[in-house]
Design a protein around this motif. Sequence first.
Motif, PDB file in Angstrom:
ATOM      1  N   UNK A   1      41.337  90.498  20.491  1.00 48.67           N
ATOM      2  CA  UNK A   1      41.656  89.578  19.396  1.00 48.67           C
ATOM      3  C   UNK A   1      42.369  90.318  18.275  1.00 48.67           C
ATOM      4  N   UNK A   2      41.965  91.563  18.050  1.00 47.78           N
ATOM      5  CA  UNK A   2      42.601  92.356  16.997  1.00 47.78           C
ATOM      6  C   UNK A   2      44.082  92.585  17.290  1.00 47.78           C
ATOM      7  N   UNK A   3      44.421  92.764  18.560  1.00 46.53           N
ATOM      8  CA  UNK A   3      45.837  92.940  18.931  1.00 46.53           C
ATOM      9  C   UNK A   3      46.641  91.708  18.540  1.00 46.53           C
ATOM     10  N   UNK A   4      46.078  90.528  18.816  1.00 48.95           N
ATOM     11  CA  UNK A   4      46.768  89.289  18.457  1.00 48.95           C
ATOM     12  C   UNK A   4      46.911  89.165  16.942  1.00 48.95           C
ATOM     13  N   UNK A   5      45.842  89.546  16.229  1.00 49.30           N
ATOM     14  CA  UNK A   5      45.873  89.417  14.780  1.00 49.30           C
ATOM     15  C   UNK A   5      46.861  90.391  14.148  1.00 49.30           C
ATOM     16  N   UNK A   6      46.964  91.594  14.713  1.00 45.76           N
ATOM     17  CA  UNK A   6      47.940  92.562  14.209  1.00 45.76           C
ATOM     18  C   UNK A   6      49.354  92.020  14.363  1.00 45.76           C
ATOM     19  N   UNK A   7      49.603  91.402  15.509  1.00 44.97           N
ATOM     20  CA  UNK A   7      50.925  90.824  15.750  1.00 44.97           C
ATOM     21  C   UNK A   7      51.213  89.702  14.757  1.00 44.97           C
ATOM     22  N   UNK A   8      50.204  88.867  14.474  1.00 42.15           N
ATOM     23  CA  UNK A   8      50.395  87.771  13.518  1.00 42.15           C
ATOM     24  C   UNK A   8      50.631  88.302  12.113  1.00 42.15           C
ATOM     25  N   UNK A   9      49.920  89.363  11.748  1.00 40.12           N
ATOM     26  CA  UNK A   9      50.073  89.925  10.408  1.00 40.12           C
ATOM     27  C   UNK A   9      51.490  90.406  10.167  1.00 40.12           C
ATOM     28  N   UNK A  10      52.132  90.866  11.231  1.00 45.32           N
ATOM     29  CA  UNK A  10      53.511  91.324  11.076  1.00 45.32           C
ATOM     30  C   UNK A  10      54.442  90.193  10.701  1.00 45.32           C
ATOM     31  N   UNK A  11      54.077  88.971  11.034  1.00 48.83           N
ATOM     32  CA  UNK A  11      54.906  87.816  10.709  1.00 48.83           C
ATOM     33  C   UNK A  11      54.414  87.137   9.434  1.00 48.83           C
ATOM     34  N   UNK A  12      53.152  86.791   9.406  1.00 50.12           N
ATOM     35  CA  UNK A  12      52.546  86.149   8.237  1.00 50.12           C
ATOM     36  C   UNK A  12      51.042  86.393   8.304  1.00 50.12           C
ATOM     37  N   UNK A  13      50.481  87.179   7.371  1.00 52.45           N
ATOM     38  CA  UNK A  13      49.051  87.494   7.414  1.00 52.45           C
ATOM     39  C   UNK A  13      48.155  86.259   7.370  1.00 52.45           C
ATOM     40  N   UNK A  14      48.666  85.156   6.849  1.00 57.46           N
ATOM     41  CA  UNK A  14      47.861  83.948   6.740  1.00 57.46           C
ATOM     42  C   UNK A  14      48.135  82.958   7.862  1.00 57.46           C
ATOM     43  N   UNK A  15      48.993  83.351   8.793  1.00 56.98           N
ATOM     44  CA  UNK A  15      49.320  82.432   9.899  1.00 56.98           C
ATOM     45  C   UNK A  15      48.160  82.356  10.877  1.00 56.98           C
ATOM     46  N   UNK A  16      47.820  81.163  11.276  1.00 58.58           N
ATOM     47  CA  UNK A  16      46.759  80.983  12.258  1.00 58.58           C
ATOM     48  C   UNK A  16      45.439  80.614  11.621  1.00 58.58           C
ATOM     49  N   UNK A  17      44.603  79.946  12.378  1.00 55.83           N
ATOM     50  CA  UNK A  17      43.321  79.448  11.878  1.00 55.83           C
ATOM     51  C   UNK A  17      42.365  80.587  11.529  1.00 55.83           C
ATOM     52  N   UNK A  18      41.489  80.328  10.576  1.00 52.28           N
ATOM     53  CA  UNK A  18      40.403  81.242  10.225  1.00 52.28           C
ATOM     54  C   UNK A  18      39.096  80.553  10.598  1.00 52.28           C
ATOM     55  N   UNK A  19      38.300  81.205  11.436  1.00 54.81           N
ATOM     56  CA  UNK A  19      37.043  80.633  11.908  1.00 54.81           C
ATOM     57  C   UNK A  19      35.936  80.994  10.927  1.00 54.81           C
ATOM     58  N   UNK A  20      35.485  79.992  10.186  1.00 55.91           N
ATOM     59  CA  UNK A  20      34.549  80.216   9.086  1.00 55.91           C
ATOM     60  C   UNK A  20      33.211  79.553   9.371  1.00 55.91           C
ATOM     61  N   UNK A  21      32.139  80.330   9.284  1.00 57.10           N
ATOM     62  CA  UNK A  21      30.792  79.799   9.406  1.00 57.10           C
ATOM     63  C   UNK A  21      30.180  79.591   8.036  1.00 57.10           C
ATOM     64  N   UNK A  22      29.212  78.672   7.946  1.00 53.91           N
ATOM     65  CA  UNK A  22      28.556  78.403   6.665  1.00 53.91           C
ATOM     66  C   UNK A  22      27.177  77.839   6.941  1.00 53.91           C
ATOM     67  N   UNK A  23      26.191  78.215   6.159  1.00 49.00           N
ATOM     68  CA  UNK A  23      24.836  77.732   6.401  1.00 49.00           C
ATOM     69  C   UNK A  23      24.695  76.288   5.926  1.00 49.00           C
TER      70      UNK A  23
END
Length: 307
Positions: A76-98
């Motif tokens: 997953x980190x490999x995919x995220x590194x690739x996305x960061x090169x284009x736009x660090x905020x591109x793509x969903x963020x999986x957020x948990x909350x109580x």
Amino acid sequence: MTLTELRYIVAVARERHFGRAAEACFVSQPTLSVAIKKLEDELDVKIFERGSNEISTTPLGEEIVRQAQSVIEQAQAIKEIAKRGQDPLAGALRLGIIYTIGPYLLPDLVRHAIDMFPQMPLMLQENFTVKLLDMLRTGELDAAIMAEPFPDTGLAIAPLYDEPFVVACPAIHPLAKRESVSSEELKKETMLLLGTGHCFRDHVLEVCPEFARFSSDAEGIRKSFEGSSLETIKHMVASGMGVTVVPQLSVPKEPQPHLRYVPFSAPLPTRRVVLAWRRTFTRYEAIAALRNAIYACELSGVTRLTP
């Protein structure tokens, strides 16, 4: 060996049940079972012990599952590194909350998130603290909003705000006319609590430790009830079944005809709400953007803890 097979064994190890693991992976149980059997045959080891009621992981299987979790995270980190090169905020963020934060923070947070970073939608998961910690560890979540304390899992943590507790009581209750209430005074009341598993239940029991005994003959305790959510408990309070303790953000802005919210007298009991994420998570800008969106929320009555 494939990443899909590794995800399957991580899911089974977590759920200890093939059916629930298949459901979590959005596949049929036969598909998951065949894939895991294929992996066991390839490795020539037994990863799971199949019992009649529950699946357990073999000692060697536990090592394999831990390594599988690491491989999945690195992939997953490999995919995220690739996305960061284009736009660090591109793509969903999986957020948990109580559960005891989600209903009161998420409506405002989601609106701000859409306005501030529409290219990064929030994929939300409400759950208990222990489950969110597990999902963070296995890479199923990127970050989680929780209340301290929780077990030290080596996560990166950013404090968000300190939230005071207040007493909720029926409008006709003698406490409703008070300007403040001490925890000592609650000993004589019928206390309504969240069920086991909610960390806020533990926070309330720290304020009112007498109710931890749940003994019918305990001094100062008549009876206690449990509810599945804060909103359910509020309805029980409004109907006159007792009183409860709730976090400040759950107090509605508009007065409620059958409920009153009374502050605690000093020292105020509080909980610290934090944002947690894996230290290996590479989308630093996404975490910063999420924190900014949280700080943009109204957060009435809490003490903000800016970085």
